[in-house]
Design an enzyme around this catalytic site. Structure first.
Site, PDB file in Angstrom:
ATOM      1  N   ALA A 135       7.025   7.714  -3.642  1.00  0.00           N
ATOM      2  CA  ALA A 135       8.108   6.750  -3.402  1.00  0.00           C
ATOM      3  C   ALA A 135       8.383   5.927  -4.656  1.00  0.00           C
ATOM      4  O   ALA A 135       9.541   5.647  -4.999  1.00  0.00           O
ATOM      5  CB  ALA A 135       7.740   5.828  -2.237  1.00  0.00           C
TER       6      ALA A 135
ATOM      7  N   ASP B  70       6.837   3.297   3.280  1.00  0.00           N
ATOM      8  CA  ASP B  70       6.505   3.397   1.853  1.00  0.00           C
ATOM      9  C   ASP B  70       7.725   3.071   0.985  1.00  0.00           C
ATOM     10  O   ASP B  70       7.632   2.263   0.049  1.00  0.00           O
ATOM     11  CB  ASP B  70       5.995   4.807   1.512  1.00  0.00           C
ATOM     12  CG  ASP B  70       4.594   5.059   2.047  1.00  0.00           C
ATOM     13  OD1 ASP B  70       4.123   4.260   2.869  1.00  0.00           O
ATOM     14  OD2 ASP B  70       3.975   6.065   1.639  1.00  0.00           O
TER      15      ASP B  70
HETATM   16  C1  MEV Z   1       1.655   6.675   4.460  1.00  0.00           C
HETATM   17  O1  MEV Z   1       1.601   5.715   3.427  1.00  0.00           O
HETATM   18  C2  MEV Z   1       1.745   5.973   5.793  1.00  0.00           C
HETATM   19  C3  MEV Z   1       1.815   6.907   6.989  1.00  0.00           C
HETATM   20  O2  MEV Z   1       1.867   6.061   8.144  1.00  0.00           O
HETATM   21  C4  MEV Z   1       3.024   7.810   6.950  1.00  0.00           C
HETATM   22  C5  MEV Z   1       4.326   7.057   7.132  1.00  0.00           C
HETATM   23  O3  MEV Z   1       4.347   5.951   7.650  1.00  0.00           O
HETATM   24  O4  MEV Z   1       5.365   7.627   6.731  1.00  0.00           O
HETATM   25  C6  MEV Z   1       0.567   7.770   7.109  1.00  0.00           C
END
Ligand code: MEV
Length: 315
Positions: free
Chosen positions: A112, A154
């Site tokens: 990201a 993110d």
């Molecule tokens: C990734 O940083 C966080 C997750 O919850 C995936 C998401 O929210 O898109 C694992």
């Protein structure tokens, strides 16, 4: 980064998920914060040739409409196409270089951050501005390419560069952190793809829906209690909630022996709370410390096998 002639430079931060990962994909709230000192960078330079992108880490280059050297370069090319499409630039020219200090596949939002930095640099190259709202949407498109079914947390925290209380489909809520929180981040050294971790949770959900939903609800409750703790400066309470969140994530099946070992080591060394952060199955964990425990916790994490340990203050 070799970018000398009229460069347009940009950067974006890494992120931690403080609480609520995975359940956030299913509509529960989550809390995330940027790590300002750990960043991805982009530099766009005008040229007369078709727009191209080069990744320093991947050691790959690709032009926007050129045949791909291999599949791993496809997202880089898609980034150029998505950005040019958004700005309505039909035959874009220039060279974009991306590089990142954020460990890849570590749960710290490297994808990201690279996308956000790159699109900002391209906007400048095209002589355009881009409001955070639009950038957030474009980075979300890139996240879908990287992760399949991202919640959107993110891209949101990386673009706005502020602590956020995030719920899918709801308006952005920036968080006020009453007392600065000192966080230690330790890397297990085991690369873990968010896409795989999200897939594992999806499989569990499909096989044992009501039990998994119950876990999501409990995580959601932990997150909303933690919001209150953060806003009131109750760090002991916040630490206890992080521990509880880690326990629930273990039940969800996305911790790993390395993560559990680092969590246990940090608690034994005096951290107020600790948990995996991000996708899990490897990657990074976080521990909440204070001025008197930070060095002991850092040492304990290194001794327990962390390949890198950094700390930062969330405020
Ligand atoms: C990734 O940083 C966080 C997750 O919850 C995936 C998401 O929210 O898109 C694992």
């Amino acid at each position: 980064m070799p970018c000398n002639r009229h460069p347009f430079k940009s950067s974006a931060p890494a992120k931690i998920i403080l609480l609520g990962e995975h359940a956030v994909v299913y509509g529960m709230p989550a809390i995330a914060a940027p790590i300002q000192s750990l960043r991805a960078y982009a530099c766009a330079q005008p040229s007369d040739t078709m727009l191209s992108i080069r990744s320093v880490e991947l050691e790959k280059s690709v032009a926007m409409d050129a045949p791909l050297p291999d599949d791993s370069a496809r997202p880089m090319q898609q980034l150029l196409q998505i950005a040019s499409g958004h700005f309505g630039v039909r035959k874009p020219t220039g060279n974009l270089v991306i590089r990142s200090d954020i460990p890849f596949a570590g749960g710290l939002g490297s994808g990201a951050a690279v996308s956000a930095a790159a699109i900002r640099a391209l906007a400048a190259l095209f002589g355009r501005g881009i409001p955070n709202e639009d950038l957030n949407q474009l980075v979300f498109e890139m996240e879908k390419i990287h992760h399949g079914t991202p919640s959107g947390i993110d891209n949101t925290v990386v673009v706005y560069e502020r602590p956020v209380y995030f719920e899918r489909g709801k308006d952005l809520e920036l968080l006020t952190v009453e007392r600065p929180c000192h966080i230690v981040i330790a890397d297990t050294g085991r690369a873990a793809m968010t896409r795989e971790a999200v897939g594992r949770v999806r499989q569990r959900y499909d096989e044992r829906q009501s039990e998994t939903e119950e876990l999501f609800l409990r995580i959601g409750q932990v997150v909303s209690d933690a919001r209150h703790a953060l806003e009131c400066g109750e760090q002991g309470r916040l630490g206890a909630l992080m521990n509880e969140n880690h326990r629930l994530l273990r039940q969800l099946g996305i911790s790993s022996p390395e993560l559990d070992e680092l969590v246990d080591a940090s608690i034994a060394a005096g951290a107020m709370g600790a948990k995996l952060s991000g996708g899990g199955m490897g990657g990074n964990m976080i521990a909440l410390v204070d001025g008197s425990t930070v060095q002991a916790v850092r040492r304990a994490l290194s001794l327990a096998g962390a390949v890198s340990v950094v700390d930062f203050v969330l405020n």
